[in-house]
Write a protein that holds these residues in place. Structure first.
Motif, short mmCIF file in Angstrom:
data_model
loop_
_atom_site.label_atom_id
_atom_site.label_comp_id
_atom_site.label_asym_id
_atom_site.label_seq_id
_atom_site.Cartn_x
_atom_site.Cartn_y
_atom_site.Cartn_z
N TYR A 245 0.86 -1.03 0.10
CA TYR A 245 0.02 -0.10 0.10
C TYR A 245 0.75 1.13 0.05
N LEU A 257 -1.60 -0.73 -4.00
CA LEU A 257 -2.99 -0.04 -3.71
C LEU A 257 -2.80 1.31 -2.99
N ARG A 258 -3.44 2.21 -3.44
CA ARG A 258 -3.47 3.31 -2.67
C ARG A 258 -3.68 3.32 -1.17
N ILE A 261 -7.25 3.79 -0.04
CA ILE A 261 -8.21 2.79 -0.75
C ILE A 261 -9.53 2.71 0.54
N GLU A 262 -9.14 2.74 1.43
CA GLU A 262 -10.29 2.15 2.57
C GLU A 262 -11.33 3.22 2.69
N HIS A 264 -13.01 4.20 0.28
CA HIS A 264 -14.07 3.96 -0.29
C HIS A 264 -15.10 2.79 0.16
N THR A 273 -12.05 5.73 -11.13
CA THR A 273 -11.37 5.76 -9.85
C THR A 273 -10.13 5.17 -9.74
N LEU A 275 -7.30 2.99 -8.24
CA LEU A 275 -7.52 2.37 -6.99
C LEU A 275 -5.79 1.88 -6.69
N GLY A 276 -5.26 2.00 -7.67
CA GLY A 276 -3.67 2.01 -7.51
C GLY A 276 -2.90 1.37 -8.68
N ILE A 319 -12.91 -3.64 2.26
CA ILE A 319 -11.57 -3.05 2.00
C ILE A 319 -10.82 -3.12 2.71
N ASN A 321 -6.46 -2.62 4.14
CA ASN A 321 -5.31 -1.78 3.82
C ASN A 321 -4.15 -2.66 4.58
#
Ligand SMILES: [Zn+2]
Length: 344
Positions: A245, A257-258, A261-262, A264, A273, A275-276, A319, A321
């Protein structure tokens, strides 16, 4: 192997001064039987299937300290006490190398976790509760929601004791709620993040409603106004695919992943959008199966020039992380952005 310890009507003075002391006094998996005002009916509460999800145990501790008597008998099962006690307390979902207990409620029951799951099923069979509620926390912060295998007024009513959001999913993973098909109305309630004070509070408020209401299954045609999310699809990593992440693509990992992301969680994401970032094709990195067992990867995500996007407008939830959870469980669950199942 730990056997379940049985305790009947524990006194408020015998359970320690806080949830951790209570946990230590239990020492292993426990079944607490609380006699109700009406002792002809029984409900069941299951919690701590995952040792790092303390809200249900904390709520039960508070209830026992309050000295109240439930409306009907309640059989309370506190499962992964040993994993929860492993220091630091409430940080282990299960012990190292053990199976996830909430994937063990179907044969074969031939390891320690399977034996514990089988014993829990046997307790429920003996008591034949009118309903079963299984309280969990999510690993990250996030809103509460219920999960059940099929939707009817009974499940609707049970979930609405805690929350307004219900996921209807029948993945057949061996979760406790799977018994709802042939036994008693059973729902999972995720009260929110395992470290969140609101989650602990919600668990207690919901537990009080569940214990105190003379009737918890639906009476007539009440519309609880729940937000329904049907047949979510799990996005999982292919074996040996690495994930991290970060706010920029990482060279050392297949997928980045960004970190946000959580945010969202339970929100709608449009097809553009970000996501990563990912290196490789969708199907070489991810697996996802829809309810009919077909590959759904390209219905969930698309990779364009190394950037990872939703394949269509989606609603995402659960989601994580946490890379370890993403690797051992899944990255997130997805439904169409109106809550319906994602069609081919
Ligand atoms: Zn859990």
């Amino acid at each position: 192997m730990s056997r379940i310890q049985f305790i009947r009507n524990p006194a408020a003075s015998s359970i320690g001064n806080n949830a951790q002391e209570f946990l230590r006094l239990l020492g292993g998996p426990a079944c607490l039987f609380l006699e109700g005002e009406d002792d002809t009916r029984t409900r069941a509460l299951v919690t701590l299937l995952h040792g790092n999800e303390p809200s249900g145990l904390m709520a039960l501790f508070r209830w026992l300290k309050s000295g109240q008597r439930p409306a009907v008998n309640v059989v309370c099962i506190v499962a992964s006490v040993v994993a929860a006690l492993e220091p630091p307390v409430f940080s282990h979902r299960m012990l190292p190398r053990a199976r996830d207990l909430n994937r063990c409620f179907r044969a074969p029951f031939d390891d320690a976790q399977g034996a514990l799951a089988e014993e829990i099923l046997e307790i429920l069979r003996v008591h034949h509760p009118e309903a079963v509620i299984d309280i969990h926390n999510t690993s990250g912060s996030g809103p509460s929601f219920g999960v059940c295998t099929h939707m009817d007024r009974e499940h609707d009513a049970l979930v609405s004791l805690f929350t307004q959001r219900l996921i209807v999913s029948n993945l057949g993973l061996g979760a406790l709620m799977d018994i709802s098909e042939h036994s008693y109305p059973t729902v999972t309630v995720e009260v929110g993040g395992r470290l969140d004070e609101e989650a602990h509070e919600l668990a207690y408020e919901g537990l009080c409603r569940y214990f105190k209401s003379p009737a918890v299954l639906s009476q007539g045609k009440t519309d609880w106004g729940l937000e329904l999310l049907y047949d979510p699809i799990r996005l999982e990593l292919c074996e040996h695919v690495t994930l991290t992440y970060s706010d920029a693509p990482s060279e050392s990992y297949d997928i980045t992943l960004r970190t946000d992301i959580e945010h969202h969680n339970f929100g709608s994401v449009s097809a553009d959008t970000l996501l990563g970032w990912a290196r490789g094709s969708e199907r070489s990195l991810f697996t996802a199966l829809d309810a009919s067992g077909r590959c759904a990867v390209t219905r969930l995500v698309r990779i364009v020039d190394g950037e990872l996007y939703p394949a269509r407008p989606l609603k995402l939830f659960m989601i994580t992380n946490n890379a370890a959870i993403a690797e051992s469980d899944c990255l997130f669950y997805a439904v169409a952005d109106d809550g319906s199942a994602i069609c081919a």
